[in-house]
Design an enzyme around this catalytic site. Structure first.
Site, PDB file in Angstrom:
ATOM      1  N   ASP A  55       0.838  -1.199   0.000  1.00  0.00           N
ATOM      2  CA  ASP A  55       0.000   0.000   0.000  1.00  0.00           C
ATOM      3  C   ASP A  55       0.873   1.249   0.000  1.00  0.00           C
ATOM      4  O   ASP A  55       1.914   1.296   0.663  1.00  0.00           O
ATOM      5  CB  ASP A  55      -0.908   0.027   1.230  1.00  0.00           C
ATOM      6  CG  ASP A  55      -1.724   1.295   1.289  1.00  0.00           C
ATOM      7  OD1 ASP A  55      -2.595   1.476   0.409  1.00  0.00           O
ATOM      8  OD2 ASP A  55      -1.480   2.128   2.186  1.00  0.00           O
ATOM      9  N   TYR A  60       2.635  10.191   0.847  1.00  0.00           N
ATOM     10  CA  TYR A  60       3.749   9.674   1.636  1.00  0.00           C
ATOM     11  C   TYR A  60       5.079  10.139   1.055  1.00  0.00           C
ATOM     12  O   TYR A  60       5.581   9.586   0.076  1.00  0.00           O
ATOM     13  CB  TYR A  60       3.700   8.143   1.700  1.00  0.00           C
ATOM     14  CG  TYR A  60       2.407   7.574   2.238  1.00  0.00           C
ATOM     15  CD1 TYR A  60       1.576   8.316   3.076  1.00  0.00           C
ATOM     16  CD2 TYR A  60       1.998   6.282   1.903  1.00  0.00           C
ATOM     17  CE1 TYR A  60       0.389   7.797   3.557  1.00  0.00           C
ATOM     18  CE2 TYR A  60       0.816   5.749   2.391  1.00  0.00           C
ATOM     19  CZ  TYR A  60       0.014   6.529   3.218  1.00  0.00           C
ATOM     20  OH  TYR A  60      -1.163   5.996   3.690  1.00  0.00           O
ATOM     21  N   LYS A  86      -3.585   5.824  -3.691  1.00  0.00           N
ATOM     22  CA  LYS A  86      -4.715   6.641  -3.280  1.00  0.00           C
ATOM     23  C   LYS A  86      -4.820   7.893  -4.142  1.00  0.00           C
ATOM     24  O   LYS A  86      -3.845   8.303  -4.781  1.00  0.00           O
ATOM     25  CB  LYS A  86      -4.569   7.009  -1.798  1.00  0.00           C
ATOM     26  CG  LYS A  86      -4.387   5.768  -0.916  1.00  0.00           C
ATOM     27  CD  LYS A  86      -4.242   6.116   0.545  1.00  0.00           C
ATOM     28  CE  LYS A  86      -3.984   4.863   1.358  1.00  0.00           C
ATOM     29  NZ  LYS A  86      -2.597   4.374   1.203  1.00  0.00           N
TER      30      LYS A  86
END
Length: 332
Positions: A55, A60, A86
């Site tokens: 993931d 990030y 995402k």
């Protein structure tokens, strides 16, 4: 429990191992100081162990997590692993700044724009694919629409309809959202046919906020939970004699006391608190996988070991008797 047992997410053939790898720590920014080389070793070791689920998100490290995944995963058969990323933060470069590709060991000079519109969802996916060095990702999650006043409305009006369209076209195989609360995801589940929710911190050994209402809804609608933050950012994985964090802030004393009581039960039976934390969440029928982060190969290997550690039934019975976990909570 078997960390490599696979669970299906959605209806298009996506199968993930019960233990996955979270990508926030791999960015080396904010949550740790993992270097690019160490991130690569962690990712490659995960694949060697048999872990198949990874993931990540543009947020990030301003793309650094995705870049590091892409650099390591390109060495392996694309059919051997599953990626989720995402949408919701589009990265805009700072004038004269560096990209994540140019500075994989430093925070890339970008700023994040909160946006869940159709155009920016499509742009975000395209840019993620470039950083990941792949032509597809299996799972796309709408990221933290609660972070902006307009987030829920944009997710409802444009974000989810766009992801549903991409799933119908076969571009992606599963869709959902990733959040630190369960109330908004519950509204999404009631309105859309989604496959998964990455729920960070709201169903753990210490925090059962999502247990009574949200998890039964997920079971009813066949929505799989990806557990993020199974250690609540550290309190369930660190020495409780010192300062520990809960949701990335200094943990309040009442939660430290509760964690110590949980740890005491585990110690009486020779069980590691981290093992109990991982196995507790994985035992729920709504949960497909847990994605703890790892800042080093030994941390990754310990997580793997913890899922497989034998836990006597008396541990769970004592926790329930002491009202530390719900009396009817599923346990291994």
């Amino acid at each position: 429990m078997d960390p490599l047992e696979k669970v299906s997410i959605g209806t298009q053939g996506v199968e993930v191992t019960q233990l996955g790898l979270g990508g926030a720590f791999l960015s080396g920014t904010g949550l740790g100081d993992t270097t690019s080389d160490e991130a690569g070793r962690i990712i490659r070791r995960a694949l060697e162990l048999g872990i198949n689920y990874f993931d990540t998100a543009p947020l990030y490290g301003a793309g650094i997590s995705e870049v590091r995944y892409g650099a390591a995963l390109k060495e392996f058969d694309r059919a051997s692993f599953v990626i989720s990323t995402k949408v919701g933060r589009v990265l805009e470069p700072v004038e004269g700044g560096r990209t994540a590709e140019e500075s994989p060991d430093n925070f890339a000079e970008h700023y994040s724009v909160d946006t869940w519109t159709r155009d920016n969802v499509l742009r975000s996916i395209e840019e993620s694919l470039e950083r990941l060095q792949t032509d597809h990702v299996e799972i796309v999650l709408i990221h933290d629409p609660d972070w902006a006043p307009h987030g829920e409305r944009e997710a409802l009006d444009e974000g989810f309809p766009t992801l549903i369209e991409l799933r119908e076209q076969g571009v992606i195989k599963a869709i959902g959202c990733g959040m630190n609360e369960w109330q908004m995801p519950a509204r999404f589940i009631r309105l859309f046919d989604i496959d998964a929710v990455l729920l960070a911190g709201r169903y753990t050994l210490l925090d059962h906020d999502a247990y009574d209402e949200f998890l039964p809804l997920c079971v009813e609608r066949d929505v799989k939970i990806i557990i993020g933050g199974p250690y609540n950012s550290g309190i369930l994985a660190r020495d409780l004699g010192g300062t520990v964090t809960f949701d990335y802030e200094i943990a309040p004393q009442h939660l430290v006391d509760q964690a110590r009581r949980l740890d005491a039960v585990c110690r009486r039976h020779g069980v590691d608190l981290k093992a109990a934390a991982l196995q507790f969440v994985l035992a729920h029928p709504a949960v497909a996988t847990a994605v703890p982060g790892a800042q080093s190969v030994p941390e990754l290997e310990q997580n793997f070991k913890m899922v497989g550690q034998e836990i006597p039934g008396d541990v769970w019975a004592e926790m329930k008797a002491e009202k530390l976990i719900p009396a009817d909570a599923p346990t291994p």
